[in-house]
Write an enzyme that holds these catalytic residues in place. Structure first.
Site, PDB file in Angstrom:
ATOM      1  N   LYS A 185      -3.868   6.998 -21.902  1.00 47.67           N
ATOM      2  CA  LYS A 185      -4.891   6.057 -22.090  1.00 47.67           C
ATOM      3  C   LYS A 185      -5.315   6.024 -21.027  1.00 47.67           C
ATOM      4  CE  LYS A 185      -6.750   4.164 -26.404  1.00 47.67           C
ATOM      5  NZ  LYS A 185      -6.600   2.950 -27.084  1.00 47.67           N
TER       6      LYS A 185
HETATM    7  C1  E4P Z   1      -8.825   3.518 -30.466  1.00 46.57           C
HETATM    8  O1  E4P Z   1      -8.320   3.992 -29.478  1.00 46.57           O
HETATM    9  C2  E4P Z   1      -9.788   2.236 -29.507  1.00 46.57           C
HETATM   10  O2  E4P Z   1      -8.256   1.626 -29.465  1.00 46.57           O
HETATM   11  C3  E4P Z   1      -9.957   1.232 -31.075  1.00 46.57           C
HETATM   12  O3  E4P Z   1     -10.303   2.150 -32.460  1.00 46.57           O
HETATM   13  C4  E4P Z   1     -11.194   0.823 -30.738  1.00 46.57           C
HETATM   14  O4  E4P Z   1     -11.556   0.628 -31.577  1.00 46.57           O
HETATM   15  P1  E4P Z   1     -12.784  -0.873 -31.943  1.00 46.57           P
HETATM   16  O5  E4P Z   1     -14.149  -0.421 -31.755  1.00 46.57           O
HETATM   17  O6  E4P Z   1     -12.325  -1.694 -33.377  1.00 46.57           O
HETATM   18  O7  E4P Z   1     -12.077  -1.959 -30.948  1.00 46.57           O
END
Ligand code: E4P
Length: 217
Positions: free
Chosen positions: A83
């Site tokens: 990522k």
């Molecule tokens: C996705 O890969 C992220 O980890 C996640 O969806 C972020 O979500 P949030 O905005 O609720 O922290």
């Protein structure tokens, strides 16, 4: 639409995985902090538990360091998706790591132009954050729609991984629009099964059943 679980909590992943609800997992530095676990150890456990892609996020900001961290994370298991943040350096790292055959999830995407760049850099997944756009009074779902249109216009194979999902309506809208994947916390996935009319109907059936005086077992 594939379901990824947005957590680093092993027990929660295992429960959904046993039901066949888990096509992959996404984590991020905040979720690793919440789990209280070592990133390498917990990522390895998750990757052994589920069959699909498990996203593990780099924390370096320069492309070379991102690439080095990405290679280390990818070495944990064959189903790791590295990522990377949607920055210029992140795109450089995406180009290199995807060229080496690793799955790459480009994260923190907040515009369709960013998504276009990620696809051109060879991303396997693009993660537009719906909830965080809603938080600042923009419509996160418009972004999913725009990316779907652009990717379809040009036949990009990058999968739209709708992220920052906060509600069951987000899930429904993503499915309507045609996001390839959605990632949501375990609580949101479990809430998809709830409906007040299901609860009400069940209550009536059970009351009537009691009146029959019968037993099935
Ligand atoms: C996705 O890969 C992220 O980890 C996640 O969806 C972020 O979500 P949030 O905005 O609720 O922290």
């Amino acid at each position: 639409m594939k379901f990824f679980v947005d957590t680093a909590e092993i027990a929660a992943i295992a429960e959904l995985n046993d039901l066949g609800m888990v096509d992959g997992v996404t984590t991020n530095p905040s979720l690793i902090l919440k789990s209280g676990r070592d990133i390498i150890e917990v990522t390895r456990e998750i990757a052994e538990l589920v069959d699909g892609p498990v996203s593990a996020e780099v924390v370096a900001l320069q492309a070379d360091a991102m690439i080095a961290e990405g290679r280390k994370l990818a070495a944990i298991a064959p189903n790791i998706a590295v990522k990377l943040p949607l920055t210029w350096d992140g795109l450089k790292a995406c180009k290199v790591l995807s060229g080496e055959g690793f799955m790459v999830n480009v994260t923190l995407c907040f515009s369709a132009n960013q998504a276009l760049l990620a696809a051109k850099a060879g991303a396997t997944f693009i993660s537009p954050f719906i909830g965080r756009l809603d938080d600042i009074n923009l419509d996160g779902m418009d972004l999913i729609e725009d990316i779907r249109t652009i990717y379809d216009n040009y036949g990009f194979e990058t999968q739209i991984l709708a992220a920052s999902i906060r509600s069951v309506n987000h899930v429904l809208d993503c499915a309507r629009i045609g996001a390839d994947v959605m990632t949501a916390p375990p609580e949101v996935i479990k809430k998809l099964a709830s409906h007040p009319l299901t609860d009400k109907g069940l209550e009536t059936f059970l009351k009537d059943w009691e009146k029959t005086g019968q037993k099935i077992l």
